[in-house]
Motif scaffolding. Structure first.
Motif, PDB file in Angstrom:
ATOM      1  N   PRO A 187      45.297  47.678  18.612  1.00 21.93           N
ATOM      2  CA  PRO A 187      45.129  46.285  19.031  1.00 21.93           C
ATOM      3  C   PRO A 187      43.693  45.839  18.824  1.00 21.93           C
ATOM      4  O   PRO A 187      42.754  46.623  18.943  1.00 21.93           O
ATOM      5  CB  PRO A 187      45.473  46.316  20.525  1.00 21.93           C
ATOM      6  N   ASN A 188      43.515  44.571  18.536  1.00 22.79           N
ATOM      7  CA  ASN A 188      42.179  44.012  18.385  1.00 22.79           C
ATOM      8  C   ASN A 188      42.234  42.533  18.748  1.00 22.79           C
ATOM      9  O   ASN A 188      43.227  42.064  19.316  1.00 22.79           O
ATOM     10  CB  ASN A 188      41.629  44.247  16.963  1.00 22.79           C
ATOM     11  N   ASP A 189      41.191  41.800  18.438  1.00 27.53           N
ATOM     12  CA  ASP A 189      41.153  40.390  18.816  1.00 27.53           C
ATOM     13  C   ASP A 189      42.249  39.564  18.156  1.00 27.53           C
ATOM     14  O   ASP A 189      42.525  38.436  18.572  1.00 27.53           O
ATOM     15  CB  ASP A 189      39.793  39.780  18.454  1.00 27.53           C
ATOM     16  N   ASN A 190      42.881  40.078  17.122  1.00 32.34           N
ATOM     17  CA  ASN A 190      43.940  39.349  16.427  1.00 32.34           C
ATOM     18  C   ASN A 190      45.299  39.522  17.089  1.00 32.34           C
ATOM     19  O   ASN A 190      46.254  38.833  16.729  1.00 32.34           O
ATOM     20  CB  ASN A 190      44.024  39.815  14.975  1.00 32.34           C
ATOM     21  N   GLY A 191      45.420  40.465  18.023  1.00 30.30           N
ATOM     22  CA  GLY A 191      46.688  40.686  18.697  1.00 30.30           C
ATOM     23  C   GLY A 191      47.080  42.146  18.724  1.00 30.30           C
ATOM     24  O   GLY A 191      46.230  43.043  18.707  1.00 30.30           O
ATOM     25  N   ILE A 192      48.386  42.409  18.747  1.00 32.73           N
ATOM     26  CA  ILE A 192      48.923  43.761  18.799  1.00 32.73           C
ATOM     27  C   ILE A 192      49.807  43.984  17.583  1.00 32.73           C
ATOM     28  O   ILE A 192      50.672  43.162  17.284  1.00 32.73           O
ATOM     29  CB  ILE A 192      49.795  43.993  20.047  1.00 32.73           C
ATOM     30  N   PRO A 193      49.636  45.101  16.866  1.00 33.50           N
ATOM     31  CA  PRO A 193      50.545  45.382  15.753  1.00 33.50           C
ATOM     32  C   PRO A 193      51.917  45.789  16.265  1.00 33.50           C
ATOM     33  O   PRO A 193      52.087  46.117  17.446  1.00 33.50           O
ATOM     34  CB  PRO A 193      49.845  46.536  15.029  1.00 33.50           C
ATOM     35  N   ASP A 194      52.903  45.794  15.394  1.00 32.47           N
ATOM     36  CA  ASP A 194      54.252  46.217  15.785  1.00 32.47           C
ATOM     37  C   ASP A 194      54.259  47.672  16.246  1.00 32.47           C
ATOM     38  O   ASP A 194      54.989  48.042  17.171  1.00 32.47           O
ATOM     39  CB  ASP A 194      55.218  46.061  14.603  1.00 32.47           C
ATOM     40  N   LEU A 195      53.473  48.504  15.590  1.00 28.42           N
ATOM     41  CA  LEU A 195      53.347  49.919  15.929  1.00 28.42           C
ATOM     42  C   LEU A 195      51.897  50.167  16.322  1.00 28.42           C
ATOM     43  O   LEU A 195      50.994  49.972  15.522  1.00 28.42           O
ATOM     44  CB  LEU A 195      53.734  50.809  14.745  1.00 28.42           C
ATOM     45  N   SER A 196      51.690  50.578  17.584  1.00 26.69           N
ATOM     46  CA  SER A 196      50.337  50.725  18.103  1.00 26.69           C
ATOM     47  C   SER A 196      49.982  52.191  18.312  1.00 26.69           C
ATOM     48  O   SER A 196      50.791  52.974  18.806  1.00 26.69           O
ATOM     49  CB  SER A 196      50.189  49.987  19.433  1.00 26.69           C
ATOM     50  N   ALA A 197      48.767  52.554  17.930  1.00 27.81           N
ATOM     51  CA  ALA A 197      48.326  53.943  17.939  1.00 27.81           C
ATOM     52  C   ALA A 197      48.410  54.564  19.329  1.00 27.81           C
ATOM     53  O   ALA A 197      48.102  53.918  20.333  1.00 27.81           O
ATOM     54  CB  ALA A 197      46.902  54.041  17.415  1.00 27.81           C
ATOM     55  N   ALA A 198      48.835  55.821  19.381  1.00 34.47           N
ATOM     56  CA  ALA A 198      48.963  56.539  20.649  1.00 34.47           C
ATOM     57  C   ALA A 198      48.958  58.038  20.399  1.00 34.47           C
ATOM     58  O   ALA A 198      49.337  58.503  19.321  1.00 34.47           O
ATOM     59  CB  ALA A 198      50.251  56.139  21.360  1.00 34.47           C
ATOM     60  N   TYR A 199      48.531  58.777  21.414  1.00 31.83           N
ATOM     61  CA  TYR A 199      48.689  60.227  21.400  1.00 31.83           C
ATOM     62  C   TYR A 199      50.065  60.579  21.952  1.00 31.83           C
ATOM     63  O   TYR A 199      50.457  60.104  23.021  1.00 31.83           O
ATOM     64  CB  TYR A 199      47.654  60.891  22.298  1.00 31.83           C
ATOM     65  N   ALA A 200      50.787  61.444  21.282  1.00 31.94           N
ATOM     66  CA  ALA A 200      52.000  62.031  21.846  1.00 31.94           C
ATOM     67  C   ALA A 200      51.591  63.145  22.806  1.00 31.94           C
ATOM     68  O   ALA A 200      50.459  63.643  22.768  1.00 31.94           O
ATOM     69  CB  ALA A 200      52.888  62.592  20.731  1.00 31.94           C
ATOM     70  N   THR A 201      52.484  63.554  23.685  1.00 24.14           N
ATOM     71  CA  THR A 201      52.161  64.614  24.642  1.00 24.14           C
ATOM     72  C   THR A 201      51.937  65.957  23.962  1.00 24.14           C
ATOM     73  O   THR A 201      51.375  66.871  24.572  1.00 24.14           O
ATOM     74  CB  THR A 201      53.277  64.757  25.695  1.00 24.14           C
ATOM     75  N   ASN A 202      52.343  66.089  22.702  1.00 20.05           N
ATOM     76  CA  ASN A 202      52.071  67.327  21.960  1.00 20.05           C
ATOM     77  C   ASN A 202      50.712  67.281  21.256  1.00 20.05           C
ATOM     78  O   ASN A 202      50.367  68.188  20.493  1.00 20.05           O
ATOM     79  CB  ASN A 202      53.183  67.608  20.951  1.00 20.05           C
ATOM     80  N   GLY A 203      49.955  66.209  21.502  1.00 22.44           N
ATOM     81  CA  GLY A 203      48.621  66.100  20.938  1.00 22.44           C
ATOM     82  C   GLY A 203      48.545  65.412  19.593  1.00 22.44           C
ATOM     83  O   GLY A 203      47.444  65.166  19.090  1.00 22.44           O
ATOM     84  N   LYS A 204      49.684  65.090  18.992  1.00 25.35           N
ATOM     85  CA  LYS A 204      49.672  64.436  17.687  1.00 25.35           C
ATOM     86  C   LYS A 204      49.372  62.946  17.835  1.00 25.35           C
ATOM     87  O   LYS A 204      49.758  62.319  18.821  1.00 25.35           O
ATOM     88  CB  LYS A 204      51.011  64.635  16.973  1.00 25.35           C
ATOM     89  N   VAL A 205      48.691  62.388  16.853  1.00 22.84           N
ATOM     90  CA  VAL A 205      48.379  60.968  16.846  1.00 22.84           C
ATOM     91  C   VAL A 205      49.404  60.243  16.001  1.00 22.84           C
ATOM     92  O   VAL A 205      49.638  60.597  14.842  1.00 22.84           O
ATOM     93  CB  VAL A 205      46.973  60.703  16.278  1.00 22.84           C
ATOM     94  N   GLY A 206      50.040  59.256  16.582  1.00 22.93           N
ATOM     95  CA  GLY A 206      51.025  58.462  15.859  1.00 22.93           C
ATOM     96  C   GLY A 206      51.047  57.055  16.398  1.00 22.93           C
ATOM     97  O   GLY A 206      50.017  56.527  16.811  1.00 22.93           O
ATOM     98  N   TYR A 207      52.241  56.463  16.430  1.00 27.86           N
ATOM     99  CA  TYR A 207      52.355  55.060  16.819  1.00 27.86           C
ATOM    100  C   TYR A 207      53.581  54.850  17.698  1.00 27.86           C
ATOM    101  O   TYR A 207      54.641  55.439  17.463  1.00 27.86           O
ATOM    102  CB  TYR A 207      52.472  54.173  15.572  1.00 27.86           C
ATOM    103  N   ILE A 208      53.421  54.033  18.727  1.00 29.67           N
ATOM    104  CA  ILE A 208      54.557  53.630  19.554  1.00 29.67           C
ATOM    105  C   ILE A 208      54.941  52.202  19.177  1.00 29.67           C
ATOM    106  O   ILE A 208      54.089  51.378  18.855  1.00 29.67           O
ATOM    107  CB  ILE A 208      54.238  53.718  21.058  1.00 29.67           C
TER     108      ILE A 208
END
Length: 247
Positions: A187-208
């Protein structure tokens, strides 16, 4: 020097999903008088990792904003509400970067930039034992308004604090777009993307996926940027440990 970094994404996201803002774990509060701020903040909520206020540790994600401090630094010590004289706003500045230190007294309130208007602020209590002797880093302070060359930091009477402040500028990258025409990134000043970056509980970086974030309470999928390949789970209001890989 112990430092806590505050950014809009961290503060609002943790307040919404991890319930850390306003508890003994964080005790940093955002005053958001426009729903835009709270909404845009939701998304990269797990990128912050722990509940310590740490800055985002993953870089190079689409939509990321890079903040560059300007050279001229202003320092000062105050008791109670104080006015920080920064000088004229230089070309290219879109924020004020502050490092505020306090260890006793009451609350301090710093105005934050709100790109679409509104009154956005961050507040904390200097006598809170969890925050004692910490320097709070704020990378999105509000610019002086109108013809002013100063900003006002509100503090309870008798509260001593010191600050290092400077102007800063920023650049924001474009979100990515996958084959399904979904935007992804942070997310930034332009809004929120459809898929937003997040850590999964297994430590992997992906998108929710934002639609799932708002409609599903519990463990939601964390995807690759394609929005299809599941790489883990994110605890969207789920009980502690419920989404852990070992379960």
């Amino acid at each position: 020097m112990n430092t806590t970094t505050i950014n809009r994404t961290f503060a609002a996201a943790v307040e919404r999903e991890l319930a850390a803002i306003g508890t003994a774990r964080s005790r940093l509060r955002r005053h958001q008088r426009r729903t835009r701020t709270a909404t845009i903040a939701i998304g990269s909520l797990a990128l912050v990792g722990a509940l310590t206020g740490a800055a985002v540790v993953v870089s190079g994600l689409p939509g990321e904003t890079t903040v560059t401090p300007f050279e001229t630094v202003v320092t000062g010590s105050y008791t109670g509400t104080g006015e920080i004289e920064l000088g004229p706003v230089p070309e290219g500045a879109d924020r004020v970067i502050l490092d505020v230190t306090c260890s006793e007294g009451g609350k301090i309130e710093v105005p934050l930039r709100a790109p679409t208007g509104g009154d956005d602020r961050v507040t904390w209590n200097c006598s809170d034992p969890v925050r004692k002797n910490l320097t709070t880093h704020i990378n999105d302070g509000r610019l002086p308004g109108g013809d002013s060359t100063s900003i006002t930091v509100i503090a309870d009477p008798g509260t001593p604090w010191s600050v290092t402040a400077r102007y800063g500028g920023s650049e924001t990258t474009e979100w990515g777009t996958n084959v399904n025409d979904e935007t992804y990134g942070v997310p930034n000043d332009n809004g929120i993307p459809d898929l937003s970056a997040a850590y999964a509980t297994n430590g992997k970086v992906g998108y929710i996926r934002q639609s799932e974030f708002w409609s599903i309470e519990g463990c939601i999928n964390v995807y690759l940027s394609d929005g299809t390949t599941v790489i883990g789970l994110f605890p969207n209001g789920a009980a502690e440990g419920e989404c852990d890989p070992a379960r």
